[in-house]
Enzyme design. Structure first.
Site, PDB file in Angstrom:
ATOM      1  CG  HIS A  28      44.332 -18.170-121.885  1.00 47.63           C
ATOM      2  ND1 HIS A  28      44.625 -17.115-122.151  1.00 47.63           N
ATOM      3  CD2 HIS A  28      45.025 -18.674-123.247  1.00 47.63           C
ATOM      4  CE1 HIS A  28      44.330 -16.634-123.728  1.00 47.63           C
ATOM      5  NE2 HIS A  28      44.621 -17.648-124.039  1.00 47.63           N
ATOM      6  CD  GLU A  29      46.670 -22.397-123.817  1.00 56.81           C
ATOM      7  OE1 GLU A  29      45.803 -22.429-124.120  1.00 56.81           O
ATOM      8  OE2 GLU A  29      47.237 -21.239-123.928  1.00 56.81           O
ATOM      9  CG  HIS A  63      41.770 -20.986-126.386  1.00 58.47           C
ATOM     10  ND1 HIS A  63      40.953 -19.759-126.855  1.00 58.47           N
ATOM     11  CD2 HIS A  63      42.821 -20.439-125.972  1.00 58.47           C
ATOM     12  CE1 HIS A  63      41.620 -18.643-126.635  1.00 58.47           C
ATOM     13  NE2 HIS A  63      43.031 -19.156-126.419  1.00 58.47           N
TER      14      HIS A  63
HETATM   15  N1  ARG Z   1      48.758 -16.625-125.178  1.00 60.36           N
HETATM   16  C1  ARG Z   1      49.057 -18.797-124.507  1.00 60.36           C
HETATM   17  C2  ARG Z   1      48.063 -19.236-125.342  1.00 60.36           C
HETATM   18  O1  ARG Z   1      47.063 -18.674-125.571  1.00 60.36           O
HETATM   19  C3  ARG Z   1      48.247 -18.963-123.159  1.00 60.36           C
HETATM   20  C4  ARG Z   1      48.001 -17.519-122.789  1.00 60.36           C
HETATM   21  C5  ARG Z   1      48.195 -17.436-120.449  1.00 60.36           C
HETATM   22  N2  ARG Z   1      48.380 -16.577-120.458  1.00 60.36           N
HETATM   23  C6  ARG Z   1      48.906 -15.853-119.328  1.00 60.36           C
HETATM   24  N3  ARG Z   1      48.629 -14.662-118.566  1.00 60.36           N
HETATM   25  N4  ARG Z   1      48.996 -17.417-118.503  1.00 60.36           N
HETATM   26  O2  ARG Z   1      47.544 -20.421-125.507  1.00 60.36           O
HETATM   27 ZN    ZN Z   2      44.768 -18.660-126.213  1.00 58.57          ZN
END
Ligand code: ARG
Ligand code: ZN
Ligand code: CA
Length: 286
Positions: A200-201, A204
């Site tokens: 996820h990171e 970004h």
């Molecule tokens: N919400 C966090 C972010 O954007 C990370 C989310 C990760 N989600 C997961 N299921 N590992 O920084």
């Molecule tokens: Zn995030």
């Protein structure tokens, strides 16, 4: 592999840098938020400067990954994750980005015992600026990952936060991803220990917004094939549908907030967007 052990030196850095991330959420959530003004400015810049894909090239690229382990002591509970978990994390990244043309290869691991960094590093903190200034390696194409404990301060309770590609030029040392050490594959954070936090990171870091960015209206996440979503999903709420039209919420998308076992996709539109972001801001062609 480089293992540098750096003593707990905390410089009172006077650098005041506009960090590209803000944290407003508490809990095991997100540290990567972007204001609507900043998003609009970034999208205007991207639209005017996007580097087109060259004709007749089949590109693929490997991102060198610099893994910086910050721990409070030498124990696993203290953040000193073993090389095996780092290797497993790289494997998960490669599985999750498979088919996009982007792959990841561990370039080096550094290990630093610094309980203050481990506990207190967070978005917009001077400690994270000090940490990154000391440890970051490579150019715009290099992914620097820092594992910490997020125990207190602006990072308390976070899973991770990241910078965006368009931020690189103005603040190269800030570029990278900071994640909770126990979110690595096999880690101790329940529901978030399959390594999808880094997926996820890194999303970004390659230029993707959250699937719930902008809610139900407007341009949302600037990707056309991710159904709009009013707010972050949590757990794995099958059938969730928070915006009328466009289909059910993209709860399985890596850029939502669902639990790790629930996440399993980037859409074709997300891959197209991040390929263009990578050409434009990181000189990576896929
Ligand atoms: N919400 C966090 C972010 O954007 C990370 C989310 C990760 N989600 C997961 N299921 N590992 O920084
Ligand atoms: Zn995030
Ligand atoms: Ca819908």
């Amino acid at each position: 592999m480089l293992h540098s052990v750096i003593a707990a030196i905390v410089l009172s850095a006077s650098l005041v840098l506009g960090s590209p991330v803000n944290s407003t959420l508490a809990g095991r959530l997100c540290g990567t938020t972007i204001s609507e003004e900043k998003l609009v400015a970034a999208e205007v810049h991207f639209a005017a400067n996007a580097v087109p894909k060259a004709d007749f090239t089949i590109a693929a690229a490997t991102v060198p990954v610099y893994f910086h382990v910050i721990s409070k002591d030498s124990t696993l509970a203290g953040g000193n994750v073993p090389d095996s978990q780092i290797a497993d994390q790289i494997t998960v990244l490669n599985e999750d980005y498979a088919g996009s043309g982007l792959s990841f290869s561990l370039a080096a691991t550094t290990r630093t015992v610094n309980s203050q960094w481990f506990n207190q590093v967070g978005p917009d903190s001077s400690l994270q600026t000090t940490m990154k200034n000391q440890l970051r390696q490579g150019g715009a194409n290099a992914l620097n990952v820092y594992t910490v404990g997020f125990a207190s301060g602006s990072g308390a309770g976070l899973l991770g936060y990241a910078t965006f590609p368009s931020d690189y030029a103005s603040d190269p040392k800030d570029d990278g991803v900071v994640i909770l050490f126990s979110s690595l594959p096999g880690g101790s954070t329940q529901n978030y220990n399959l390594g999808r936090t880094l997926t996820h990171e890194a999303g970004h870091w390659v230029g993707l917004y959250h699937t719930f960015q902008g809610g139900c209206s407007g341009t949302g996440d600037s990707v056309s094939d991710t159904p709009p979503e009013a707010s972050p999903a949590s757990g794995c709420p099958t059938g969730r549908d928070t915006c009328s039209g466009g289909g059910v919420d993209p709860i399985h998308n890596y850029m939502d907030y669902s639990d790790d076992p629930c996440m399993d996709e980037f859409t074709a539109g997300q891959v197209t967007r991040f390929a263009s972001q990578l050409r434009t801001y990181r000189s990576i062609s896929i």
